[in-house]
Scaffold this motif. Structure first.
Motif, PDB file in Angstrom:
ATOM      1  N   GLU A  45       0.826  -1.212   0.000  1.00 55.89           N
ATOM      2  CA  GLU A  45       0.000   0.000   0.000  1.00 55.89           C
ATOM      3  C   GLU A  45       0.859   1.260   0.000  1.00 55.89           C
ATOM      4  O   GLU A  45       0.555   2.228  -0.702  1.00 55.89           O
ATOM      5  CB  GLU A  45      -0.963   0.010   1.192  1.00 55.89           C
ATOM      6  CG  GLU A  45      -2.050  -1.044   1.109  1.00 55.89           C
ATOM      7  CD  GLU A  45      -3.035  -0.823  -0.026  1.00 55.89           C
ATOM      8  OE1 GLU A  45      -3.016   0.222  -0.714  1.00 55.89           O
ATOM      9  OE2 GLU A  45      -3.860  -1.722  -0.240  1.00 55.89           O
ATOM     10  N   ALA A  46       1.931   1.274   0.768  1.00 54.23           N
ATOM     11  CA  ALA A  46       2.815   2.445   0.817  1.00 54.23           C
ATOM     12  C   ALA A  46       3.487   2.679  -0.534  1.00 54.23           C
ATOM     13  O   ALA A  46       3.556   3.813  -1.013  1.00 54.23           O
ATOM     14  CB  ALA A  46       3.867   2.260   1.907  1.00 54.23           C
ATOM     15  N   ALA A  47       3.970   1.617  -1.145  1.00 54.33           N
ATOM     16  CA  ALA A  47       4.618   1.749  -2.463  1.00 54.33           C
ATOM     17  C   ALA A  47       3.620   2.247  -3.494  1.00 54.33           C
ATOM     18  O   ALA A  47       3.927   3.126  -4.306  1.00 54.33           O
ATOM     19  CB  ALA A  47       5.213   0.410  -2.891  1.00 54.33           C
ATOM     20  N   ARG A  48       2.438   1.722  -3.462  1.00 56.15           N
ATOM     21  CA  ARG A  48       1.412   2.128  -4.420  1.00 56.15           C
ATOM     22  C   ARG A  48       1.026   3.596  -4.231  1.00 56.15           C
ATOM     23  O   ARG A  48       0.838   4.323  -5.192  1.00 56.15           O
ATOM     24  CB  ARG A  48       0.196   1.230  -4.283  1.00 56.15           C
ATOM     25  CG  ARG A  48      -0.796   1.434  -5.383  1.00 56.15           C
ATOM     26  CD  ARG A  48      -1.901   0.453  -5.251  1.00 56.15           C
ATOM     27  NE  ARG A  48      -2.114  -0.152  -6.556  1.00 56.15           N
ATOM     28  CZ  ARG A  48      -3.060  -1.012  -6.809  1.00 56.15           C
ATOM     29  NH1 ARG A  48      -3.850  -1.426  -5.869  1.00 56.15           N
ATOM     30  NH2 ARG A  48      -3.214  -1.489  -8.013  1.00 56.15           N
ATOM     31  N   GLN A  49       0.914   4.036  -2.994  1.00 57.79           N
ATOM     32  CA  GLN A  49       0.575   5.442  -2.734  1.00 57.79           C
ATOM     33  C   GLN A  49       1.673   6.380  -3.228  1.00 57.79           C
ATOM     34  O   GLN A  49       1.390   7.431  -3.786  1.00 57.79           O
ATOM     35  CB  GLN A  49       0.325   5.675  -1.244  1.00 57.79           C
ATOM     36  CG  GLN A  49      -0.986   5.112  -0.755  1.00 57.79           C
ATOM     37  CD  GLN A  49      -2.191   5.744  -1.455  1.00 57.79           C
ATOM     38  OE1 GLN A  49      -2.129   6.823  -2.037  1.00 57.79           O
ATOM     39  NE2 GLN A  49      -3.310   5.046  -1.419  1.00 57.79           N
ATOM     40  N   ARG A  50       2.934   5.994  -2.996  1.00 55.02           N
ATOM     41  CA  ARG A  50       4.061   6.823  -3.433  1.00 55.02           C
ATOM     42  C   ARG A  50       4.122   6.948  -4.953  1.00 55.02           C
ATOM     43  O   ARG A  50       4.465   7.983  -5.483  1.00 55.02           O
ATOM     44  CB  ARG A  50       5.393   6.240  -2.949  1.00 55.02           C
ATOM     45  CG  ARG A  50       5.758   6.586  -1.547  1.00 55.02           C
ATOM     46  CD  ARG A  50       7.215   6.230  -1.245  1.00 55.02           C
ATOM     47  NE  ARG A  50       7.647   4.922  -1.689  1.00 55.02           N
ATOM     48  CZ  ARG A  50       7.466   3.782  -1.025  1.00 55.02           C
ATOM     49  NH1 ARG A  50       6.845   3.776   0.117  1.00 55.02           N
ATOM     50  NH2 ARG A  50       7.923   2.644  -1.500  1.00 55.02           N
TER      51      ARG A  50
END
Length: 145
Positions: A45-50
């Motif tokens: 989720e963090a990678a996708r948001q970035r």
């Protein structure tokens, strides 16, 4: 129209998965999400948001390596991957997807093999069950140098 997609070419020797290729649509979860640990979910989720939640996401697991929590891909690359992994699988199509290890396929055998059936050295160079060799690691370096 592009849709969620996954492919798991089976090993020509044992039938186990040789590699896993998955395209995750924007705002969707991977097909194996329910089996991921909480840490893996947070990382994804963090990678996708970035990198942009509106993008398609590529998850890849190869013979020696994968792309971890995934990478964003544009629609052109996603379409190329879908075409490359449309059954029946063949080496000439799979190579067009641009994976460093050709998704476990041996070009001379025109067949995929799993990690167990590739004889992989500590440097990442491997030979298939019939003795054909190639790099299976994006950081491979010949052992004899």
């Amino acid at each position: 129209m592009l849709q969620a997609f996954s492919a798991d070419p089976p090993c020509a020797m044992c039938g186990q998965t040789a590699s896993h290729v998955e395209l995750v649509p924007p705002h969707a979860k991977p097909v194996t999400w329910q089996h991921w640990s909480p840490q893996e979910r947070r990382t994804f989720e963090a990678a996708r948001q970035r990198r942009g939640p509106q993008q398609w996401w590529l998850l890849y697991s190869g013979i020696e390596r994968g792309n971890g929590s995934g990478d964003p891909v544009d629609e052109a690359r996603a379409l190329r991957i879908v075409a490359a992994f449309t059954e029946p699988y063949c080496y000439s199509a799979v190579t067009t997807a641009g994976f460093y290890d050709d998704a476990g396929f041996c070009g001379q055998c025109d067949a995929p093999y799993c990690h167990r059936h590739w004889n992989v050295s500590s440097s990442g160079y491997g030979t298939c069950p019939r003795g054909h060799g190639k790099s299976l690691d994006p950081h491979w370096w010949p052992e004899d140098l």
